[in-house]
Design a protein around this motif. Structure first.
Motif, PDB file in Angstrom:
ATOM      1  N   ALA A  73       4.146  -2.460  -4.840  1.00 42.45           N
ATOM      2  CA  ALA A  73       5.509  -2.682  -4.366  1.00 42.45           C
ATOM      3  C   ALA A  73       6.368  -1.459  -4.639  1.00 42.45           C
ATOM      4  CB  ALA A  73       6.105  -3.910  -5.053  1.00 42.45           C
ATOM      5  N   GLY A  74       7.567  -1.532  -4.120  1.00 40.13           N
ATOM      6  CA  GLY A  74       8.567  -0.498  -4.335  1.00 40.13           C
ATOM      7  C   GLY A  74       9.935  -1.115  -4.135  1.00 40.13           C
ATOM      8  N   VAL A  75      10.913  -0.281  -4.039  1.00 38.99           N
ATOM      9  CA  VAL A  75      12.279  -0.730  -3.797  1.00 38.99           C
ATOM     10  C   VAL A  75      12.726  -0.128  -2.482  1.00 38.99           C
ATOM     11  CG1 VAL A  75      14.646  -0.713  -4.665  1.00 38.99           C
ATOM     12  CG2 VAL A  75      12.742  -0.924  -6.262  1.00 38.99           C
ATOM     13  N   LEU A  76      13.288  -0.966  -1.625  1.00 38.31           N
ATOM     14  CA  LEU A  76      13.789  -0.545  -0.319  1.00 38.31           C
ATOM     15  C   LEU A  76      15.270  -0.915  -0.290  1.00 38.31           C
ATOM     16  CD1 LEU A  76      12.775   0.658   2.377  1.00 38.31           C
ATOM     17  CD2 LEU A  76      12.429  -1.678   3.173  1.00 38.31           C
ATOM     18  N   GLY A  77      16.129   0.061  -0.528  1.00 42.82           N
ATOM     19  CA  GLY A  77      17.548  -0.243  -0.711  1.00 42.82           C
ATOM     20  C   GLY A  77      17.694  -1.009  -2.005  1.00 42.82           C
ATOM     21  N   GLU A  78      18.136  -2.244  -1.909  1.00 46.28           N
ATOM     22  CA  GLU A  78      18.221  -3.114  -3.086  1.00 46.28           C
ATOM     23  C   GLU A  78      17.106  -4.153  -3.111  1.00 46.28           C
ATOM     24  OE1 GLU A  78      22.114  -4.828  -3.381  1.00 46.28           O
ATOM     25  OE2 GLU A  78      23.095  -2.878  -3.375  1.00 46.28           O
ATOM     26  N   ASP A  79      16.259  -4.137  -2.095  1.00 51.76           N
ATOM     27  CA  ASP A  79      15.228  -5.152  -1.946  1.00 51.76           C
ATOM     28  C   ASP A  79      13.930  -4.772  -2.647  1.00 51.76           C
ATOM     29  OD1 ASP A  79      16.903  -6.693  -0.273  1.00 51.76           O
ATOM     30  OD2 ASP A  79      16.229  -5.586   1.499  1.00 51.76           O
ATOM     31  N   PHE A  80      13.221  -5.780  -3.124  1.00 53.12           N
ATOM     32  CA  PHE A  80      11.863  -5.629  -3.626  1.00 53.12           C
ATOM     33  C   PHE A  80      10.971  -5.560  -2.394  1.00 53.12           C
ATOM     34  CE2 PHE A  80       7.855  -7.586  -5.104  1.00 53.12           C
ATOM     35  CZ  PHE A  80       7.577  -6.765  -6.184  1.00 53.12           C
ATOM     36  N   HIS A  81      10.253  -4.466  -2.239  1.00 53.49           N
ATOM     37  CA  HIS A  81       9.468  -4.226  -1.022  1.00 53.49           C
ATOM     38  C   HIS A  81       7.977  -4.313  -1.333  1.00 53.49           C
ATOM     39  CE1 HIS A  81       8.132  -1.159   2.260  1.00 53.49           C
ATOM     40  NE2 HIS A  81       7.970  -2.405   2.671  1.00 53.49           N
ATOM     41  N   ILE A  82       7.337  -5.332  -0.798  1.00 55.56           N
ATOM     42  CA  ILE A  82       5.885  -5.454  -0.939  1.00 55.56           C
ATOM     43  C   ILE A  82       5.278  -4.510   0.080  1.00 55.56           C
ATOM     44  CG2 ILE A  82       3.899  -7.001  -0.733  1.00 55.56           C
ATOM     45  CD1 ILE A  82       5.944  -9.274  -1.493  1.00 55.56           C
ATOM     46  N   GLN A  83       4.683  -3.447  -0.424  1.00 58.90           N
ATOM     47  CA  GLN A  83       4.155  -2.401   0.449  1.00 58.90           C
ATOM     48  C   GLN A  83       2.715  -2.661   0.886  1.00 58.90           C
ATOM     49  OE1 GLN A  83       4.885   0.764  -2.344  1.00 58.90           O
ATOM     50  NE2 GLN A  83       6.778   1.344  -1.302  1.00 58.90           N
ATOM     51  N   GLN A  84       1.926  -3.213  -0.019  1.00 55.36           N
ATOM     52  CA  GLN A  84       0.513  -3.427   0.297  1.00 55.36           C
ATOM     53  C   GLN A  84      -0.051  -4.464  -0.656  1.00 55.36           C
ATOM     54  OE1 GLN A  84      -1.115  -1.865   2.783  1.00 55.36           O
ATOM     55  NE2 GLN A  84      -3.173  -2.539   2.335  1.00 55.36           N
ATOM     56  N   MET A  85      -0.803  -5.397  -0.115  1.00 56.67           N
ATOM     57  CA  MET A  85      -1.517  -6.347  -0.948  1.00 56.67           C
ATOM     58  C   MET A  85      -2.889  -6.558  -0.325  1.00 56.67           C
ATOM     59  SD  MET A  85      -0.612 -10.134  -2.416  1.00 56.67           S
ATOM     60  CE  MET A  85      -0.918 -11.117  -0.977  1.00 56.67           C
ATOM     61  N   ASP A  86      -3.916  -6.388  -1.132  1.00 55.60           N
ATOM     62  CA  ASP A  86      -5.288  -6.576  -0.658  1.00 55.60           C
ATOM     63  C   ASP A  86      -6.098  -7.302  -1.716  1.00 55.60           C
ATOM     64  OD1 ASP A  86      -5.399  -5.262   1.922  1.00 55.60           O
ATOM     65  OD2 ASP A  86      -5.146  -3.370   0.844  1.00 55.60           O
ATOM     66  N   VAL A  87      -6.978  -8.182  -1.246  1.00 50.26           N
ATOM     67  CA  VAL A  87      -7.974  -8.827  -2.091  1.00 50.26           C
ATOM     68  C   VAL A  87      -9.328  -8.542  -1.449  1.00 50.26           C
ATOM     69  CG1 VAL A  87      -8.876 -11.025  -2.951  1.00 50.26           C
ATOM     70  CG2 VAL A  87      -6.400 -10.622  -2.904  1.00 50.26           C
ATOM     71  N   ALA A  88     -10.277  -8.113  -2.247  1.00 50.66           N
ATOM     72  CA  ALA A  88     -11.623  -7.855  -1.726  1.00 50.66           C
ATOM     73  C   ALA A  88     -12.190  -9.142  -1.142  1.00 50.66           C
ATOM     74  CB  ALA A  88     -12.523  -7.335  -2.844  1.00 50.66           C
ATOM     75  N   PRO A  89     -12.780  -9.076   0.047  1.00 49.77           N
ATOM     76  CA  PRO A  89     -13.301 -10.289   0.686  1.00 49.77           C
ATOM     77  C   PRO A  89     -14.259 -11.096  -0.186  1.00 49.77           C
ATOM     78  CG  PRO A  89     -13.288  -8.481   2.248  1.00 49.77           C
ATOM     79  CD  PRO A  89     -12.928  -7.900   0.896  1.00 49.77           C
ATOM     80  N   ALA A  90     -15.022 -10.441  -1.039  1.00 53.68           N
ATOM     81  CA  ALA A  90     -15.944 -11.169  -1.913  1.00 53.68           C
ATOM     82  C   ALA A  90     -15.210 -12.089  -2.881  1.00 53.68           C
ATOM     83  CB  ALA A  90     -16.808 -10.180  -2.701  1.00 53.68           C
ATOM     84  N   HIS A  91     -13.918 -11.845  -3.071  1.00 54.69           N
ATOM     85  CA  HIS A  91     -13.118 -12.648  -3.993  1.00 54.69           C
ATOM     86  C   HIS A  91     -12.045 -13.446  -3.253  1.00 54.69           C
ATOM     87  CE1 HIS A  91     -14.950 -10.724  -7.446  1.00 54.69           C
ATOM     88  NE2 HIS A  91     -14.810  -9.584  -6.810  1.00 54.69           N
ATOM     89  N   GLY A  92     -12.143 -13.452  -1.935  1.00 53.34           N
ATOM     90  CA  GLY A  92     -11.140 -14.139  -1.132  1.00 53.34           C
ATOM     91  C   GLY A  92     -11.258 -15.649  -1.181  1.00 53.34           C
TER      92      GLY A  92
END
Length: 164
Positions: free
Chosen positions: A64-83
């Motif tokens: 994540a990061g900050v976009l202006g004042e917002d919490f910005h979820i930039q990327q989320m991944d889970v390996a398919p073997a653990h999905g």
């Protein structure tokens, strides 16, 4: 929180998760634009990189990061073997708790509208479509960068959620 020694494993998880999009119109764009290692490092340095472990293996991450004042979820991944074990949901909920504790009032992200583990998943966690006319300057910049990267923008969706 991620440990520095785990950063090198995150591109592998990202690539594995990207395989699930094989045949999708956005797959080539994702494959051609993996997350730069420096971005993982930056998120880690700012305390905005979380990981989840399953069966003693690193299974996924949320950056994540900050976009202006917002919490910005930039990327989320889970390996398919653990999905399909609730790991992504737990990771998202934890990151949102951290965002609230840091004083953020809203979380934002961009995602694919037509993939079940994207927009419908986030909607099930309280996110709703963020119409283009209401986007912040930062979100306009994010979407412009995604368009420049070649994403099929008719399938890209900005979403938001109030953090109570």
């Amino acid at each position: 929180m991620a440990r520095r020694d785990e950063l090198a494993l995150l591109p592998l998880i990202e690539a594995q998760a990207g395989e699930r999009l094989r045949g999708h119109r956005a797959a080539a764009v994702f494959a051609a634009s993996p997350t730069e290692p420096a971005l993982f490092e930056q998120a880690w340095q700012h305390g905005m990189l979380w990981v989840v472990v399953s069966e003693d293996a690193l299974a996924g991450y949320l950056m994540a990061g900050v976009l202006g004042e917002d919490f910005h979820i930039q990327q989320m991944d889970v390996a398919p073997a653990h999905g399909r074990k609730g790991l992504g949901r737990a990771l998202l909920r934890h990151a949102l708790q951290q965002a609230r504790a840091s004083g953020h009032r809203r979380a934002v992200l961009t995602t694919l509208s037509d993939v079940a583990w994207n927009a419908p998943f986030y909607a099930s966690e309280g996110f709703s479509e963020w119409p283009a006319h209401a986007w912040s300057t930062g979100m306009r910049e994010v979407m412009a960068a995604e368009a420049a990267a070649g994403f099929p923008m008719e399938l890209r969706l900005a979403m938001q959620r109030t953090l109570e």
